[in-house]
Design a protein around this motif. Sequence first.
Motif, PDB file in Angstrom:
ATOM      1  N   ASP A  11       0.833  -1.204  -0.035  1.00 36.83           N
ATOM      2  CA  ASP A  11       0.035  -0.021   0.039  1.00 36.83           C
ATOM      3  C   ASP A  11       0.869   1.363  -0.151  1.00 36.83           C
ATOM      4  O   ASP A  11       0.365   2.328   0.583  1.00 36.83           O
ATOM      5  CB  ASP A  11      -1.213   0.191   1.190  1.00 36.83           C
ATOM      6  CG  ASP A  11      -0.449   0.104   2.396  1.00 36.83           C
ATOM      7  OD1 ASP A  11       0.793  -0.079   2.761  1.00 36.83           O
ATOM      8  OD2 ASP A  11      -0.966   0.747   3.202  1.00 36.83           O
ATOM      9  N   ASP A  16       6.759  -0.405   2.451  1.00 35.28           N
ATOM     10  CA  ASP A  16       6.118  -1.317   1.303  1.00 35.28           C
ATOM     11  C   ASP A  16       7.212  -1.474   0.499  1.00 35.28           C
ATOM     12  O   ASP A  16       7.487  -2.584  -0.433  1.00 35.28           O
ATOM     13  CB  ASP A  16       4.982  -0.851   0.954  1.00 35.28           C
ATOM     14  CG  ASP A  16       3.776  -0.660   2.039  1.00 35.28           C
ATOM     15  OD1 ASP A  16       3.068  -1.962   1.953  1.00 35.28           O
ATOM     16  OD2 ASP A  16       3.808   0.143   2.610  1.00 35.28           O
ATOM     17  N   THR A 127       0.984  -6.360   2.762  1.00 40.80           N
ATOM     18  CA  THR A 127       1.581  -5.470   3.591  1.00 40.80           C
ATOM     19  C   THR A 127       0.757  -4.107   3.678  1.00 40.80           C
ATOM     20  O   THR A 127       1.245  -3.159   4.156  1.00 40.80           O
ATOM     21  CB  THR A 127       3.190  -5.386   3.055  1.00 40.80           C
ATOM     22  OG1 THR A 127       3.140  -4.638   1.733  1.00 40.80           O
ATOM     23  CG2 THR A 127       3.756  -6.319   3.249  1.00 40.80           C
ATOM     24  N   GLY A 128      -0.300  -4.236   3.275  1.00 42.28           N
ATOM     25  CA  GLY A 128      -1.155  -3.017   3.494  1.00 42.28           C
ATOM     26  C   GLY A 128      -2.938  -3.630   3.900  1.00 42.28           C
ATOM     27  O   GLY A 128      -2.789  -4.790   4.356  1.00 42.28           O
ATOM     28  N   ASN A 178      -3.566  -1.010   9.276  1.00 37.64           N
ATOM     29  CA  ASN A 178      -3.923  -1.575   8.010  1.00 37.64           C
ATOM     30  C   ASN A 178      -5.483  -2.307   8.058  1.00 37.64           C
ATOM     31  O   ASN A 178      -6.165  -2.312   7.303  1.00 37.64           O
ATOM     32  CB  ASN A 178      -3.040  -2.874   7.607  1.00 37.64           C
ATOM     33  CG  ASN A 178      -1.630  -2.161   7.021  1.00 37.64           C
ATOM     34  OD1 ASN A 178      -1.744  -1.186   6.423  1.00 37.64           O
ATOM     35  ND2 ASN A 178      -0.739  -3.079   6.968  1.00 37.64           N
ATOM     36  N   ASP A 245       6.360  -4.502   7.431  1.00 38.61           N
ATOM     37  CA  ASP A 245       6.151  -5.074   6.197  1.00 38.61           C
ATOM     38  C   ASP A 245       7.361  -5.876   5.831  1.00 38.61           C
ATOM     39  O   ASP A 245       7.198  -6.945   5.236  1.00 38.61           O
ATOM     40  CB  ASP A 245       5.877  -4.013   5.085  1.00 38.61           C
ATOM     41  CG  ASP A 245       4.627  -3.334   5.214  1.00 38.61           C
ATOM     42  OD1 ASP A 245       3.892  -3.389   6.252  1.00 38.61           O
ATOM     43  OD2 ASP A 245       4.764  -2.238   4.621  1.00 38.61           O
TER      44      ASP A 245
HETATM   45 CA   LIG Z   1       2.287  -1.024   4.295  1.00 41.62          CA
END
Ligand SMILES: [Ca+2]
Length: 307
Positions: A11, A16, A127-128, A178, A245
């Motif tokens: 994201d 990220d 990772t989001g 998140n 992340d």
């Molecule tokens: Ca992230």
Amino acid sequence: MSKPLVLLDHDGGVDDYLSTLLLMTMGHLHPLGVVVTPADCYIQPAVSATRKIIDLAGREEVPVAVSTVRGINPFPRLYRRDSWVVDHLPILNEAGTIQTPLVPESGQDFMVRSLREAPEPVTLLVTGPLTTVAIALDTAPDIEAKIKEIVWMGGAVQVPGNVEKSIEPGQDSSAEWNAYWDPIAVDRVWRSNIPIVLCSLDITNQVPVTSEFAHRLAKQRKYRLSDFAGQCYALVIPQDYYFWDVLATAYLAHPEFYELQEVETAIATTGPSQGRTQLSPGGRKIRMMTQVDRDRFYTYILQQWSR
Ligand SMILES: [Ca+2]
């Protein structure tokens, strides 16, 4: 034997970009693509930076797709503006052109197509927020069988969240960002049967980004990936920053660095705790990371970026 397949959905935060960089160095995996979800970023520079980073890693065969989903609780503008800074770092702009392709379809449609076409089940590294995955599952429920597992950076189970009252009035500081961006999406994924490995604040709190780590990176800045990573970490060092992340990403290469525990959980979708991931007897079974060998983790990422 063919390499295990992985699809990254990130994201657009600084963390990220470094996860993307780390994933691109993992020779034992086959990345099908990178989807960018418009959460902790402004989407245009985030997509641009992602493509340039894949170029930097020499993996320009890996396509990028732009998710067009929307969340409920926007990330603070101060966090999101890092996407503009990273996209303008000199090391990403020497060439003046981008090789890594941008696919014409939306990120959620790309996710559905990639999973359907994959010859075997795929690991999703997210990772989001989980919104793109949730929309893909709603659009094409058949893809559930093609997802081997979801490794997700998100949630705060037995520790406080990071959606602080001072930033989000009315919330009780129990949620992680998140999850908070779209709690309904977390709940949707929780209602699937997909195995979930959770990299929550419970474990990421153990791995801060420290000045000492930044100095170790500086010592190897003759390597272009280390130089880039060092610039990114310099940008975030004034905040309390962790390998959120990146810690989730390293799991794909070295699960033996981690201890996991099976727990039963539930998601709060409304009210002052919305986005909270909590223990709930009889709830959704997931495996959460509880311990990591920190020294081996730091050494591993430094080694991967020595190129
Ligand atoms: Ca992230």
